[in-house]
Design a protein around this motif. Sequence first.
Motif, PDB file in Angstrom:
ATOM      1  N   LEU B 130       0.780  -1.153  -0.058  1.00  0.00           N
ATOM      2  CA  LEU B 130       0.008  -0.065   0.067  1.00  0.00           C
ATOM      3  C   LEU B 130       0.938   1.233  -0.024  1.00  0.00           C
ATOM      4  CD1 LEU B 130      -2.837   1.267   0.187  1.00  0.00           C
ATOM      5  CD2 LEU B 130      -2.721   1.018   2.557  1.00  0.00           C
ATOM      6  N   GLY B 131       0.842   1.878  -1.068  1.00  0.00           N
ATOM      7  CA  GLY B 131       1.607   3.076  -1.223  1.00  0.00           C
ATOM      8  C   GLY B 131       0.864   4.387  -0.798  1.00  0.00           C
ATOM      9  N   PRO B 132       1.577   5.658  -0.814  1.00  0.00           N
ATOM     10  CA  PRO B 132       0.709   6.706  -0.579  1.00  0.00           C
ATOM     11  C   PRO B 132      -0.508   7.058  -1.439  1.00  0.00           C
ATOM     12  CG  PRO B 132       3.120   7.275  -1.416  1.00  0.00           C
ATOM     13  CD  PRO B 132       2.932   5.917  -1.371  1.00  0.00           C
ATOM     14  N   LYS B 133      -1.146   8.001  -0.909  1.00  0.00           N
ATOM     15  CA  LYS B 133      -2.403   8.100  -1.520  1.00  0.00           C
ATOM     16  C   LYS B 133      -2.058   8.953  -2.873  1.00  0.00           C
ATOM     17  CE  LYS B 133      -6.238  11.476  -0.953  1.00  0.00           C
ATOM     18  NZ  LYS B 133      -6.778  12.418   0.032  1.00  0.00           N
ATOM     19  N   PRO B 134      -2.685   8.864  -3.847  1.00  0.00           N
ATOM     20  CA  PRO B 134      -2.257   9.384  -5.192  1.00  0.00           C
ATOM     21  C   PRO B 134      -2.223  11.012  -5.058  1.00  0.00           C
ATOM     22  CG  PRO B 134      -3.887   7.657  -5.618  1.00  0.00           C
ATOM     23  CD  PRO B 134      -3.865   7.855  -4.299  1.00  0.00           C
ATOM     24  N   GLY B 135      -1.205  11.468  -5.565  1.00  0.00           N
ATOM     25  CA  GLY B 135      -1.168  12.964  -5.599  1.00  0.00           C
ATOM     26  C   GLY B 135      -0.862  13.672  -4.365  1.00  0.00           C
ATOM     27  N   ALA B 136      -0.679  12.836  -3.434  1.00  0.00           N
ATOM     28  CA  ALA B 136      -0.377  13.454  -1.988  1.00  0.00           C
ATOM     29  C   ALA B 136       1.099  13.621  -1.753  1.00  0.00           C
ATOM     30  CB  ALA B 136      -1.139  12.623  -0.857  1.00  0.00           C
ATOM     31  N   GLY B 137       2.151  13.074  -2.604  1.00  0.00           N
ATOM     32  CA  GLY B 137       3.574  13.077  -1.998  1.00  0.00           C
ATOM     33  C   GLY B 137       3.654  12.008  -1.082  1.00  0.00           C
ATOM     34  N   ASP B 138       5.181  11.858  -0.874  1.00  0.00           N
ATOM     35  CA  ASP B 138       5.445  10.680  -0.163  1.00  0.00           C
ATOM     36  C   ASP B 138       4.910  10.860   1.402  1.00  0.00           C
ATOM     37  OD1 ASP B 138       7.011   9.569  -2.122  1.00  0.00           O
ATOM     38  OD2 ASP B 138       8.835   9.979  -1.265  1.00  0.00           O
ATOM     39  N   TYR B 139       5.117  12.072   2.009  1.00  0.00           N
ATOM     40  CA  TYR B 139       4.750  12.376   3.267  1.00  0.00           C
ATOM     41  C   TYR B 139       3.499  13.308   3.334  1.00  0.00           C
ATOM     42  CZ  TYR B 139       9.181  10.513   3.760  1.00  0.00           C
ATOM     43  OH  TYR B 139      10.467   9.561   3.697  1.00  0.00           O
ATOM     44  N   GLY B 140       2.696  13.420   2.300  1.00  0.00           N
ATOM     45  CA  GLY B 140       1.652  14.368   2.348  1.00  0.00           C
ATOM     46  C   GLY B 140       0.000  13.713   2.711  1.00  0.00           C
ATOM     47  N   TYR B 197       6.880  23.888   7.972  1.00  0.00           N
ATOM     48  CA  TYR B 197       6.038  22.846   7.421  1.00  0.00           C
ATOM     49  C   TYR B 197       4.985  23.802   6.573  1.00  0.00           C
ATOM     50  CZ  TYR B 197       8.580  19.050   9.653  1.00  0.00           C
ATOM     51  OH  TYR B 197       9.477  18.439  10.075  1.00  0.00           O
ATOM     52  N   THR B 198       4.582  23.275   5.547  1.00  0.00           N
ATOM     53  CA  THR B 198       3.667  23.641   4.817  1.00  0.00           C
ATOM     54  C   THR B 198       2.076  22.829   4.948  1.00  0.00           C
ATOM     55  OG1 THR B 198       3.751  22.150   2.862  1.00  0.00           O
ATOM     56  CG2 THR B 198       4.879  24.110   2.707  1.00  0.00           C
ATOM     57  N   ARG B 199       1.137  23.152   4.438  1.00  0.00           N
ATOM     58  CA  ARG B 199      -0.242  22.144   4.583  1.00  0.00           C
ATOM     59  C   ARG B 199      -0.001  20.992   3.897  1.00  0.00           C
ATOM     60  NH1 ARG B 199      -2.256  26.145   0.277  1.00  0.00           N
ATOM     61  NH2 ARG B 199      -2.765  27.537   1.894  1.00  0.00           N
ATOM     62  N   HIS B 200       1.012  20.696   3.205  1.00  0.00           N
ATOM     63  CA  HIS B 200       1.229  19.245   2.496  1.00  0.00           C
ATOM     64  C   HIS B 200       1.739  18.410   3.600  1.00  0.00           C
ATOM     65  CE1 HIS B 200      -0.208  20.381  -1.421  1.00  0.00           C
ATOM     66  NE2 HIS B 200       0.406  21.665  -1.379  1.00  0.00           N
ATOM     67  N   ASP B 201       1.955  18.562   4.906  1.00  0.00           N
ATOM     68  CA  ASP B 201       2.701  17.960   5.614  1.00  0.00           C
ATOM     69  C   ASP B 201       1.742  17.731   7.043  1.00  0.00           C
ATOM     70  OD1 ASP B 201       5.484  17.118   6.746  1.00  0.00           O
ATOM     71  OD2 ASP B 201       4.338  17.813   8.714  1.00  0.00           O
ATOM     72  N   LEU B 202       1.915  16.612   7.864  1.00  0.00           N
ATOM     73  CA  LEU B 202       0.971  16.320   8.738  1.00  0.00           C
ATOM     74  C   LEU B 202       0.878  17.460   9.752  1.00  0.00           C
ATOM     75  CD1 LEU B 202       1.667  12.554   9.107  1.00  0.00           C
ATOM     76  CD2 LEU B 202      -0.193  13.449   8.497  1.00  0.00           C
ATOM     77  N   ARG B 203       2.336  18.003  10.106  1.00  0.00           N
ATOM     78  CA  ARG B 203       2.119  18.968  11.236  1.00  0.00           C
ATOM     79  C   ARG B 203       1.535  20.229  10.830  1.00  0.00           C
ATOM     80  NH1 ARG B 203       7.785  16.196  11.307  1.00  0.00           N
ATOM     81  NH2 ARG B 203       6.982  15.888   9.105  1.00  0.00           N
ATOM     82  N   GLY B 204       1.611  20.649   9.364  1.00  0.00           N
ATOM     83  CA  GLY B 204       0.835  21.758   8.877  1.00  0.00           C
ATOM     84  C   GLY B 204      -0.566  21.278   9.126  1.00  0.00           C
ATOM     85  N   GLN B 205      -1.072  20.281   8.705  1.00  0.00           N
ATOM     86  CA  GLN B 205      -2.472  19.854   8.758  1.00  0.00           C
ATOM     87  C   GLN B 205      -2.840  19.781  10.143  1.00  0.00           C
ATOM     88  OE1 GLN B 205      -2.109  15.908   6.667  1.00  0.00           O
ATOM     89  NE2 GLN B 205      -1.485  16.962   4.802  1.00  0.00           N
TER      90      GLN B 205
END
Lengths: 338, 325
Positions: B130-140, B197-205
């Motif tokens: 199971l890879g990352p969600k499509p379009g979310a980036g490795d850690y996004g 961190y940006t909103r593309h990171d768990l900590r930004g989220q």
Amino acid sequence: MTVLADPHPPARRQRALFRILILVAVLTVCAIFLGYQTRGFSDVASAIFSYDPTSADDVVLRDIRIPRIIGALLGGAALGASGALLQAMTRNPLADPGILGVNAGAAVGVVLSIIILGITNPAQYVWSALIGCAVTSTLVFLIGGSKNANPMRLLIAGATVMVVSLAAIRAILLLSRQTLDTYRFWVLGGLDGVTYDMVLALAPFLVAGAVLTVVCSFWLNALVLGVEMARGLGLRIWLVQLTTLVAVVLLCGATVSMAGPVAFVGLISAHIARGFAGGDAKWLVLLSACLGAALLLGADLIGRLAMFGGNMQAGVMSAIIGGPVLIWMVRRQWPTHT
Amino acid sequence: MLKHVGIAVLVSTMLAGAARADFPVSIPHAFGTTDVPARPDRVVSISLIGHDFLLALGVTPIALRKWYGTDPYGVWPWAQDDLGDATPVVMQGEIDVEQIALLKPDLIIAQWSGMSQSEYRILSMIAPTLGPKPGAGDYGTPWQDMLRRIGMATGTLDQAEEIVSGLDNRFAEFRDSQSNWQGTTATMAWSGSVGAYTRHDLRGQFLEALGFVIPQAIEDLAGSNEFYATIAAEDYSPLDVDALFWLDTGGQAAKLQALPLRFTTRAYHEGREIHIDPLLSAALSHSSPQSLHFALDAVVPLIEAAMDGDPATPVPTSLAAGIAP
């Protein structure tokens, strides 16, 4: 005796020195005014004459740019001089401070101080880096030094110690993420974080290194004529080697502890300088030191510009600038041997 | 009447169907689509944080990838109860395909793992991966999606939905109770060479879930889909926020004190800096169901002390770290 016929007349060297010094001066002025944002005369005047610690503009000029400029000038000159000293001593155009294990030794010192002593304040790496340098260089000299004064042995000992040190560092970093986080910025080599206090603390090492450099460069001039000739002139080869190494350790140790392992500056400055200085070790060291200062200052300046995000490490930038220059020199058949 | 009964029967059948978690399931991800033929019972997690998620769903992985920390299994305090007496194989460092093959897994969880396309190709020959969600980036991939996707793959989607709605409610309650801060800015940054961190990171989220807005300047610096931005040493204007979180993975307070420009920021002068100690940093970095509850408990009082904008009421952790004004 063609050796004594000098293809590089003194006037040419003086002209080169003069031009390089002007380059350094111009870069220094640029480095004050240019950066992530360009500053005007009034900003600079206010930072110097009416410094306000709560003003971001004043802080950028006085606490970031000026210490970095001083650090770049001193560190670049130290690396340039070290590169020239090592190339003259080993009579090998590939010698540079890195190849004697100086940088790797400093890196081991830093990594061990992070993981064992828990030091994370970059200002405190100064001492661990310096001790690491001294230990590895002593090791290199003990392994590779000999009465035969064969510089090749020193280079191979240096390369071996370097490889072993780097392997040890990788092994440690695999186990400690926190050390990796801290180390990976340090290892790129950069002048962010240079403070006046740091420069003052390292000044004694740089001064001592500079004095030894002057002494060595006279001796090395005799050595350039060949080992037999130098012996005939009454030089003790091992003493020349030892003094040169101590000078290099002092200069590079101080620099690497201030700016991290900055690649390439020592190698390339000495190469360019050789084109002007010819076989004269004194001039080689002097010109190489000035060129090193110009290169590191220029690299740090470009790295601070907004187009590179304002944070590109000088160690990265000096290699980006230096690489093409070295290729150009090789293709132009710039003299690589004395 | 009969019609109503019919609908009720239909609905209950559907619910039962969902609870049974029909296999096979197909889950699309960044490197393709993964088919899980049956409920897996030998799950290997190469996600640096995936073991928390699995444990939250009641699935104990046979092997996990230790990220960092002092626990021998790399499981932090918030997930220790879920781990219990289990003794999974611990992997550390790079992804070791050979070791994974020897474990004979029937599912490999590889979201938030940094797995490359070529590593995926090999791993997916060993077991459904199971890879990352499509379009979310490795850690996004947002934690909710990671949890749901793991839930689908392990037949525990119901539990996943329950956990997601529980935590989402907790965030919503927080936003409602602090309605006067909603829409104010915050950033999660670290020292040394400063980054945020940006909103593309768990900590930004996490910040966005609390109702904060991440400054556009930081998103612009990072470029699209990047999970962090580097801040120029000469310009801290992107850090001009109402709550500035400094993540500390260990001993970084000294580095904060060595940043000359930090002392000119509004966040510093108004006591709006929140020092996040190593344990809380780890909780935010994991952003797992268990660690988010842990983080919310700890961080709310700190935010309250910061958001009053009054240096006379310092943030306790910043004071303890010696970075308060």
